[in-house]
Design an enzyme around this catalytic site. Sequence first.
Site, PDB file in Angstrom:
ATOM      1  N   THR A 482      13.105   2.819 -36.007  1.00 38.13           N
ATOM      2  CA  THR A 482      12.310   1.649 -35.630  1.00 38.13           C
ATOM      3  C   THR A 482      12.872   1.103 -34.319  1.00 38.13           C
ATOM      4  O   THR A 482      13.950   0.506 -34.286  1.00 38.13           O
ATOM      5  CB  THR A 482      12.370   0.578 -36.724  1.00 38.13           C
ATOM      6  OG1 THR A 482      11.871   1.138 -37.948  1.00 38.13           O
ATOM      7  CG2 THR A 482      11.533  -0.626 -36.337  1.00 38.13           C
ATOM      8  N   LYS A 558       4.270  -0.019 -36.279  1.00 35.41           N
ATOM      9  CA  LYS A 558       5.449  -0.291 -37.124  1.00 35.41           C
ATOM     10  C   LYS A 558       5.990  -1.687 -36.843  1.00 35.41           C
ATOM     11  O   LYS A 558       6.430  -2.395 -37.760  1.00 35.41           O
ATOM     12  CB  LYS A 558       6.533   0.762 -36.850  1.00 35.41           C
ATOM     13  CG  LYS A 558       7.850   0.538 -37.617  1.00 35.41           C
ATOM     14  CD  LYS A 558       7.663   0.667 -39.122  1.00 35.41           C
ATOM     15  CE  LYS A 558       8.945   0.375 -39.911  1.00 35.41           C
ATOM     16  NZ  LYS A 558       9.979   1.380 -39.744  1.00 35.41           N
ATOM     17  N   LYS A 626      17.407  -6.754 -36.250  1.00 37.85           N
ATOM     18  CA  LYS A 626      16.970  -5.845 -35.185  1.00 37.85           C
ATOM     19  C   LYS A 626      15.446  -5.810 -35.071  1.00 37.85           C
ATOM     20  O   LYS A 626      14.882  -5.992 -33.978  1.00 37.85           O
ATOM     21  CB  LYS A 626      17.501  -4.449 -35.456  1.00 37.85           C
ATOM     22  CG  LYS A 626      17.022  -3.406 -34.455  1.00 37.85           C
ATOM     23  CD  LYS A 626      17.043  -1.992 -35.022  1.00 37.85           C
ATOM     24  CE  LYS A 626      16.105  -1.850 -36.179  1.00 37.85           C
ATOM     25  NZ  LYS A 626      15.770  -0.491 -36.559  1.00 37.85           N
TER      26      LYS A 626
END
Length: 1463
Positions: A482, A558, A626
């Site tokens: 990701t 995503k 993150k």
Amino acid sequence: MATDGDGVVGFVGLDDLSLDMAASLLRAGYKVQAFEIDETLVDKFVKLGGTRSASLIEAGKEVAALIVLISHVDQINDVFFGQQGVLKGLQKGALIILRSTILPSYIQNLEKRLRGLSSLSVSDACITFDLPLGNLIDNHKHIIPFWISSIREQGIHNRKYDPHALVLKSVYSIDLTDEDSMAHLIEAYVSRGFSEVLEGRTMITSSGRSEANAKAQPILSAMCEKLFTFEGEVCAGSKIKMVNELLEGIHLVAALEAISLCTQAGIHPWIVYDIVSNAAGNSWIFKNHIPQFLRGDTKVHSYRTVVQNLGVVLDMAKSLIFPLPLLAVAHQQLILGSSHGQGDDSDATLVKVWGKLLGANIQDAASAELYEPEQLARQIIAKSTVVKRIGFIGLGAMGFGMATHLLKSNFCVVGYDVYKPTLTRFVNAGGLIGNSPAETSKDVDVLVVMVTNETQAESVLYGDLGAVAALPSGASIILSSTVSPAFVSQLERRLQSRGLKLVDAPVSGGVKRASEGTLTIMASGTDDALTCTGSVLSALSEKLYVIRGGCGAGSGVKMINQLLAGVHIASGAEAMALGARLGLNTRMLFDFVKNSGGTSWMFENRVPHMLDNDYTPYSALDIFVKDLGIVTRESSSLKVPLHIATVAHQLFLAGSAAGWGRQDDAGVVKVYETLTGVKVEGKLPVLKKEVVLQSLPPEWPLDPIDDIHRLNQSNSKTLVVLDDDPTGTQTVHDIEVLTEWSVESLVEKFRKKPKCFFILTNSRSLSSEKASALIKDICGNLSTAAKSVENNDYTVVLRGDSTLRDAAVSLLGEMDAWIICPFFLQGGRYTIKDIHYVADSDWLVPAGDTEFARDASFGYKSSNLREWVEEKTRGRIPASSVSSISIDLLRKGGPDAVCDTLCNLQKAELRGKSFLCRTAASFVSTRIGIIPKAPILPKDLGINKERKGGLIVVGSYVPKTTKQVEELKLQCGHFLKKLEVSVDKLAMKSLEEREEEINRVAEMANLFLGASKDTLIMTSRELITGKTACESLEINFKVSSALVEIVRRISTRPRYILAKGGITSSDLATKALEAKCAKVVGQALAGIPLWQLGPESRHPGVPYIVFPGNVGDSKALADVVKSWDLPSRLSSTKELLLVKRGGYAVGAFNVYNMEGAEAVVAAAEEENSPAILQIHPSALKQGGIPLVACCVSAAEQANVPITVHFDHGTSKQELVEALDLGFDSLMVDGSHLSLKDNIAYTKYISLLAHSKNMLVEAELGRLSGTEDDLTVEDYEARLTDVNQAEEFIDETGIDALAVCIGNVHGKYPASGPNLRLDLLKVKYKQSNVSYFSVAIENVRIERFACLEFKERRISGAARSIWLVRGTYQGTLSPSLSLSRECARACKFVMHIYDAKALVLLELAASIQRGVTKFNVNTEVRKAYMNSLSNPKQDLVHVMASAKEAMKAVVAEKMRLFGSSGKA
């Protein structure tokens, strides 16, 4: 089905939900009536079958419950307390179910008024009146009579004579019971259920006092598909409504932010919707509101009510001083949106307004041309190229699952990870490994990169020994990490310059789905790159989406998914923390929300971690630091303000800063917990057992056992218990257990018409499918067998996994009720207020929090039995449909009250009802009226003298068993032989290693048991489980089958067998011991069944102790093994001599060395005879302690009863020393002293010896002659003074008396002894002694004197006195001890020698008259001395010869005395 007497329900106010509720009540058999002013609603109500009421009063007349709909607080007074209010029509104590949207405080005030506390302020147990007392009485005349008698005045501060004129300020203590209430109030929050199970059907959250809930439960259950009941104060429903609205509001704004971000990122909103609604970022709001939003169907003004409701929640939080940062931001965003829908824009669509606010043209983006990402994926897969070799970098939690699944899909995979143990695991899974990213990338067609972040991706690709330099030209890289879309776009350009292709393919789905190859993958890139990687992407995914827009588009989707997922975790934390602060049961709150509009995929997945307080990192909190960081950076770059996502990011940052970054991301809830002090954890409290049990009502005063017996006699039904392991017999006795269920066996059993029998199904180690098939087979045979026996009917009790219920029902037919009764007193199992508890010492632990709930195969989470049923049936039987019989009803109402609710099995069945019972062991014994009996010991079964070792087999792995085994080794390690079986070798290693381990243990066990050693066979304590429940069952099967094989190979018949654990005990009984039938004789300890194996088994009649894995405290196993341990000696001297004998006497043999002791024991074992080893002081002087130890050890190791006696102790020192040497009995010889000194001397030793439970013999009078080198001259001898005997016996408290009547030690003169037999004719009327003894040596006995001693009893108990000394001379010179036959209360000893025929005749006659003991000395010594006269080659031959010579004499005497074969 409701009846006319209690089946009317009234409604005040109707809406659509009310109509659904009324329809459900009508279907359940209730009558319904309603008052409503809206004619349209009334018409619908009447069409359903309801009756219209003309007024509020009429709506409440003769109803079991009145459902009142209130929309504003001002309605309360009019509806309830007005002149035409509903209270005028209600009966006292009626049930009011309130549906409202008012604040909790108003509902609480209403309840107080209804309970008779209108103007009373309550503080703890005291109530303060701040109003004129006259007004109180005038205004509450309908209340006062119910409670005025229980008012106790505590203090009056201002008393006046005119109570109507002045304010009376007094404090009173009021004992106001619920029976005194005007009405019982239940608050009910009624809503639609939105889960797949409920599909829009009604669910109700009710709250109120326990009595009110109990009354309301049948009606509420009838009105809804799912019922949540909160006990305590009312208004839980309104609080839950607030929590749900909080979630819906946050989810709404998050969904709008997500759509705005994807629009600015150039990704089609409908594509995002289709993907996210099937991924982790989904919520009910997103799935159901976004389509309307994108189509422009949602008007801004429709959300103004949402804004108002969220404002109420925020106000409540402010009053509680509780921060709600996410809700506060969502509220402000919605206020901002609503403000743009006023005036000319009052009919504006939300999509238009929101796009204007965030600068995103959502409407145009949603109208753009659509494509099908999955169709594109199918096209890519169809033309994908062959991939021969894959490199995989990043074998973390997700990566390892993905890489191993590629191995299973027949790809050649080379893996790399910085964590070396993971590489070892990967090799074991069949993969290849590289030592660096570069080595991993050599000669691969596709390289998959699955690392944590952009920094790591950069490092493995371009760092030292990076992958890019080693990749062959034309290779493709799949980046599944990701990362930000910008990073991916830039990376693609860099790779293209080196002739490499990139596919942007982030994944979603979690670790489990990664290993199963069922991930959701959002892939983007060039067509060439996608074609080269299509087969790999297909293998890893269940849903593969190809996103147009080039590299970065997949990461964009995503990113949107992670925005929503992160917000949903944080909002779940905020909601659950608020629920905890509101005092709600957080686990029940969770259950409600997951069925409502506030749910989301992340809420359902992560909140259980919060409830369990388990932050094992499935996905670390730092990952969302993150991921949401990527979201905020991209939003800044695209100039899209994302308020909700930014605040959520800050919450995760706060959690990481607090040190929780590596914990599970659900740990963000700890930010709220730390700030506010609440605990979201949904565990039920551990309770003090004594306090809880004392708080319960007293037990029903009448013992129902006679009633049960009477009912059983009139009820011909046999109780058939299907038990999945043998532990169900924990509370019964004298009941048979079948381990096979052929029709023939069942017919034979039914013909005997037993009240109960068990069938051991042995299904616990089977899969649910196999277990169900087995139960169907058994039930089919039961039905066939019962039909073939005339007038036979039966009831089935099912003890097994809940999946078996349907199997039983499919053959037995549908039942009227399924009864669950898990109470088990002996096992410490209690059910209180529907919560099942397990006793742990002094505490009650909710069952769901115990070690048993974590069982790999049969685990569960719910402690509440209603919820447990729902859990075990996977929602097919909802908790709301489960009725319960409270302990209050059981103890206050008794059998009749229980019978009325169809729980009393016997009476209910007599009324024609049919039940399937799933119960603990206590139910069965109660059902058939078994009266408990004391634990069974070896002596109760007549095996206390068997000398083979006992066999203990432990297979259970529950922590309780491990603790019990440790305590067993600690307490019994000194006599227990321990054999540990390696589970690793049995279940995980080769067949050869498994066979070797089985053989080793079986061979050692055979040796130990044969040597009379109790033997423990236990599996190694390291628990090995599989990845799934099926794999764990397979491991259990391998271990259990190995234990079976070990026991099968043990040929030595054990003294008893103890099996620890349900599966272990079942398999050993049926497979290893081949038992087809066994009898439950009782319990070895409370809750621990004891069987006797049937005649067809390998060891008929052997006691079989079934020790459940979950029963007893840490010492229980040790206690049972100790109680079944071999006694150090099989008998005592007292037992040998006092036991009533039939035609034999016991020999007492003087020994002087080890050979003598061995000779006596060997002869006794060979002849199967009891014996006594005697040691004289002179022998002790020479042989010392080793001689005594030798005799004691020989007695302990003997397979027949042997005791050790110390003879003729003439000094205190030697007698006191003898007390601690291990003798069973001793003789105090004070015959050389005066009577006074002899009494004192004997009494002193007697008291000491009796404290050690030793038999004491003493001598009155003195024999002349020589024995063992001790000589008494004739002038020193004296006869027993019969006048002194009574005093001597009473004063000393001895057990045996040696009497001198002219007998001597050594040889008599040729003329024979001069015996004074007349001394034995005296009657000791006042004596404490019931038996007397005399010693007579070297005399021919022609006849026996008629002795006239009379037995005397003290306090109802007779004492026994006998003599235990004398020697042999010549061929046969026994001392004879006569009793009972001779004189009822006398034993005496005589010596005889001379003609054998005469001796045999007199010997037989003396034994017939009650002789119990012969002393043997001279002939044994003579045999020893004679053996030494013959030369031998070596000392060992001398020892062997002496032993054989003495053994022959001893054996001859045992046969002569008739004791052979009597051990």
